[in-house]
Write a protein that holds these residues in place. Structure first.
Motif, PDB file in Angstrom:
ATOM      1  N   VAL A 126       0.863  -1.186   0.000  1.00  0.00           N
ATOM      2  CA  VAL A 126       0.000   0.000   0.000  1.00  0.00           C
ATOM      3  C   VAL A 126       0.893   1.227   0.000  1.00  0.00           C
ATOM      4  O   VAL A 126       1.880   1.287   0.737  1.00  0.00           O
ATOM      5  N   TRP A 127       0.561   2.198  -0.840  1.00  0.00           N
ATOM      6  CA  TRP A 127       1.249   3.484  -0.872  1.00  0.00           C
ATOM      7  C   TRP A 127       0.218   4.584  -0.671  1.00  0.00           C
ATOM      8  O   TRP A 127      -0.834   4.561  -1.300  1.00  0.00           O
ATOM      9  N   ALA A 128       0.520   5.524   0.219  1.00  0.00           N
ATOM     10  CA  ALA A 128      -0.367   6.660   0.438  1.00  0.00           C
ATOM     11  C   ALA A 128       0.476   7.922   0.544  1.00  0.00           C
ATOM     12  O   ALA A 128       1.598   7.890   1.055  1.00  0.00           O
ATOM     13  N   SER A 129      -0.093   9.019   0.036  1.00  0.00           N
ATOM     14  CA  SER A 129       0.617  10.296   0.109  1.00  0.00           C
ATOM     15  C   SER A 129      -0.357  11.384   0.522  1.00  0.00           C
ATOM     16  O   SER A 129      -1.551  11.307   0.249  1.00  0.00           O
ATOM     17  N   ASP A 130       0.188  12.385   1.201  1.00  0.00           N
ATOM     18  CA  ASP A 130      -0.596  13.545   1.615  1.00  0.00           C
ATOM     19  C   ASP A 130      -0.565  14.554   0.474  1.00  0.00           C
ATOM     20  O   ASP A 130       0.513  14.971   0.052  1.00  0.00           O
ATOM     21  N   ASN A 131      -1.727  14.942  -0.027  1.00  0.00           N
ATOM     22  CA  ASN A 131      -1.795  15.896  -1.130  1.00  0.00           C
ATOM     23  C   ASN A 131      -1.510  17.328  -0.696  1.00  0.00           C
ATOM     24  O   ASN A 131      -1.324  18.198  -1.533  1.00  0.00           O
ATOM     25  N   LYS A 135       4.633  14.214   1.966  1.00  0.00           N
ATOM     26  CA  LYS A 135       4.595  13.120   2.921  1.00  0.00           C
ATOM     27  C   LYS A 135       4.110  11.866   2.201  1.00  0.00           C
ATOM     28  O   LYS A 135       3.020  11.860   1.626  1.00  0.00           O
ATOM     29  N   VAL A 136       4.923  10.811   2.199  1.00  0.00           N
ATOM     30  CA  VAL A 136       4.579   9.546   1.550  1.00  0.00           C
ATOM     31  C   VAL A 136       4.868   8.420   2.526  1.00  0.00           C
ATOM     32  O   VAL A 136       5.911   8.421   3.193  1.00  0.00           O
ATOM     33  N   ARG A 137       3.955   7.465   2.599  1.00  0.00           N
ATOM     34  CA  ARG A 137       4.133   6.302   3.463  1.00  0.00           C
ATOM     35  C   ARG A 137       3.930   5.045   2.625  1.00  0.00           C
ATOM     36  O   ARG A 137       2.961   4.925   1.893  1.00  0.00           O
ATOM     37  N   GLY A 138       4.862   4.098   2.738  1.00  0.00           N
ATOM     38  CA  GLY A 138       4.759   2.812   2.056  1.00  0.00           C
ATOM     39  C   GLY A 138       4.586   1.706   3.076  1.00  0.00           C
ATOM     40  O   GLY A 138       5.273   1.689   4.097  1.00  0.00           O
ATOM     41  N   CYS A 139       3.671   0.789   2.803  1.00  0.00           N
ATOM     42  CA  CYS A 139       3.379  -0.303   3.729  1.00  0.00           C
ATOM     43  C   CYS A 139       3.428  -1.637   2.985  1.00  0.00           C
ATOM     44  O   CYS A 139       2.983  -1.721   1.839  1.00  0.00           O
ATOM     45  N   ILE A 140       3.948  -2.653   3.649  1.00  0.00           N
ATOM     46  CA  ILE A 140       3.890  -4.011   3.125  1.00  0.00           C
ATOM     47  C   ILE A 140       3.170  -4.866   4.147  1.00  0.00           C
ATOM     48  O   ILE A 140       3.485  -4.816   5.346  1.00  0.00           O
ATOM     49  N   ILE A 141       2.201  -5.632   3.682  1.00  0.00           N
ATOM     50  CA  ILE A 141       1.403  -6.498   4.533  1.00  0.00           C
ATOM     51  C   ILE A 141       1.538  -7.911   3.985  1.00  0.00           C
ATOM     52  O   ILE A 141       1.254  -8.152   2.818  1.00  0.00           O
ATOM     53  N   ILE A 142       2.003  -8.851   4.821  1.00  0.00           N
ATOM     54  CA  ILE A 142       2.113 -10.248   4.393  1.00  0.00           C
ATOM     55  C   ILE A 142       1.458 -11.151   5.429  1.00  0.00           C
ATOM     56  O   ILE A 142       1.310 -10.778   6.590  1.00  0.00           O
ATOM     57  N   SER A 143       1.081 -12.329   4.991  1.00  0.00           N
ATOM     58  CA  SER A 143       0.508 -13.324   5.887  1.00  0.00           C
ATOM     59  C   SER A 143       1.626 -13.953   6.705  1.00  0.00           C
ATOM     60  O   SER A 143       2.683 -14.294   6.167  1.00  0.00           O
ATOM     61  N   SER A 144       1.409 -14.113   8.006  1.00  0.00           N
ATOM     62  CA  SER A 144       2.423 -14.727   8.863  1.00  0.00           C
ATOM     63  C   SER A 144       2.381 -16.245   8.756  1.00  0.00           C
ATOM     64  O   SER A 144       3.300 -16.915   9.225  1.00  0.00           O
ATOM     65  N   LEU A 146       0.288 -17.902  10.378  1.00  0.00           N
ATOM     66  CA  LEU A 146      -0.279 -18.308  11.662  1.00  0.00           C
ATOM     67  C   LEU A 146      -1.655 -17.695  11.883  1.00  0.00           C
ATOM     68  O   LEU A 146      -2.109 -17.579  13.014  1.00  0.00           O
ATOM     69  N   GLY A 147      -2.298 -17.263  10.815  1.00  0.00           N
ATOM     70  CA  GLY A 147      -3.642 -16.716  10.929  1.00  0.00           C
ATOM     71  C   GLY A 147      -3.710 -15.214  11.071  1.00  0.00           C
ATOM     72  O   GLY A 147      -4.791 -14.650  11.181  1.00  0.00           O
ATOM     73  N   SER A 148      -2.586 -14.517  11.117  1.00  0.00           N
ATOM     74  CA  SER A 148      -2.609 -13.062  11.227  1.00  0.00           C
ATOM     75  C   SER A 148      -1.676 -12.470  10.185  1.00  0.00           C
ATOM     76  O   SER A 148      -0.783 -13.131   9.675  1.00  0.00           O
ATOM     77  N   ASP A 149      -1.908 -11.215   9.888  1.00  0.00           N
ATOM     78  CA  ASP A 149      -1.063 -10.509   8.932  1.00  0.00           C
ATOM     79  C   ASP A 149      -0.005  -9.702   9.678  1.00  0.00           C
ATOM     80  O   ASP A 149      -0.243  -9.216  10.783  1.00  0.00           O
ATOM     81  N   ILE A 150       1.136  -9.557   9.052  1.00  0.00           N
ATOM     82  CA  ILE A 150       2.199  -8.706   9.576  1.00  0.00           C
ATOM     83  C   ILE A 150       2.257  -7.476   8.675  1.00  0.00           C
ATOM     84  O   ILE A 150       2.329  -7.592   7.459  1.00  0.00           O
ATOM     85  N   SER A 151       2.201  -6.296   9.299  1.00  0.00           N
ATOM     86  CA  SER A 151       2.170  -5.048   8.557  1.00  0.00           C
ATOM     87  C   SER A 151       3.274  -4.132   9.046  1.00  0.00           C
ATOM     88  O   SER A 151       3.484  -3.990  10.251  1.00  0.00           O
ATOM     89  N   LYS A 152       3.981  -3.532   8.110  1.00  0.00           N
ATOM     90  CA  LYS A 152       5.013  -2.547   8.470  1.00  0.00           C
ATOM     91  C   LYS A 152       4.928  -1.384   7.500  1.00  0.00           C
ATOM     92  O   LYS A 152       4.933  -1.568   6.274  1.00  0.00           O
ATOM     93  N   CYS A 153       4.813  -0.172   8.035  1.00  0.00           N
ATOM     94  CA  CYS A 153       4.741   1.037   7.218  1.00  0.00           C
ATOM     95  C   CYS A 153       5.956   1.907   7.522  1.00  0.00           C
ATOM     96  O   CYS A 153       6.386   2.016   8.674  1.00  0.00           O
ATOM     97  N   LEU A 154       6.484   2.537   6.469  1.00  0.00           N
ATOM     98  CA  LEU A 154       7.621   3.431   6.631  1.00  0.00           C
ATOM     99  C   LEU A 154       7.352   4.760   5.947  1.00  0.00           C
ATOM    100  O   LEU A 154       6.814   4.788   4.836  1.00  0.00           O
ATOM    101  N   ASP A 155       7.770   5.847   6.600  1.00  0.00           N
ATOM    102  CA  ASP A 155       7.704   7.166   5.971  1.00  0.00           C
ATOM    103  C   ASP A 155       8.912   7.309   5.045  1.00  0.00           C
ATOM    104  O   ASP A 155      10.041   6.960   5.424  1.00  0.00           O
ATOM    105  N   MET A 156       8.678   7.821   3.870  1.00  0.00           N
ATOM    106  CA  MET A 156       9.739   7.993   2.884  1.00  0.00           C
ATOM    107  C   MET A 156      10.505   9.277   3.197  1.00  0.00           C
ATOM    108  O   MET A 156       9.917  10.280   3.604  1.00  0.00           O
ATOM    109  N   LYS A 157      11.820   9.212   3.018  1.00  0.00           N
ATOM    110  CA  LYS A 157      12.687  10.373   3.167  1.00  0.00           C
ATOM    111  C   LYS A 157      12.979  10.930   1.794  1.00  0.00           C
ATOM    112  O   LYS A 157      13.184  10.183   0.857  1.00  0.00           O
TER     113      LYS A 157
END
Length: 159
Positions: A126-131, A135-144, A146-157
């Motif tokens: 997922v990519w989102a930006s503030d218009n 400000k831009v944030r990129g997120c990756i979500i993967i299945s663990s 084990l029945g839950s998703d692991i999500s990590k989002c980072l702000d772009m420099k």
């Protein structure tokens, strides 16, 4: 396969109509929809085709989003279509940014199980930006796996 496409487009259109009915001024459909189909041969020479597509509906004010999925399964023999089943829903996901603003959004799916999906059916980015700000944030979500998703989002420099 023509019947599969018609039914699939019909179900997808109904999801888009449903999404637009909810405060259309604040919700946008992502521009990146994917479809993946698989085929199988069952005993008795029955062919089954299963197609799955994902789309995202994004709240441009709050940065909350919905991950929508539509699935169509078609079973046929050499002469006729025996069974057609369709299913789908949208699951609400958390905000990407903590504050309200005016955001843009896009997302992409990994392919079905392959070398990129170590723990299960894959994931999505997922990519989102503030218009209103740089400000831009990129997120990756993967299945663990084990029945839950692991999500990590980072702000772009910005260099």
């Amino acid at each position: 396969m023509n019947l599969v496409m018609k039914i699939g487009f019909g179900v997808a259109l109904s999801f888009m109509t449903l999404a637009s009915a909810v405060q259309a001024d604040e919700f946008k459909l992502s521009n990146n929809q994917r479809i993946a189909c698989s085929r199988g041969l069952s005993p008795g020479k029955l062919n089954t085709a299963t197609c799955r597509s994902y789309a995202y509906v994004f709240n441009i004010k709050t940065s909350e989003y919905y991950r929508c999925q539509v699935t169509l399964a078609l079973t046929r023999d050499n002469k006729e279509v025996i069974n057609v089943q369709a299913d789908g829903n949208c699951a609400k996901k958390p905000r990407i940014f903590e504050t309200d603003s005016n955001y843009s959004f896009d997302a992409t799916e990994t392919e079905p199980p392959n070398t990129n999906s170590f723990f299960g059916p894959g994931g999505y980015a997922v990519w989102a930006s503030d218009n209103n700000a740089r400000k831009v944030r990129g997120c990756i979500i993967i299945s663990s796996g084990l029945g839950s998703d692991i999500s990590k989002c980072l702000d772009m420099k910005f260099d």
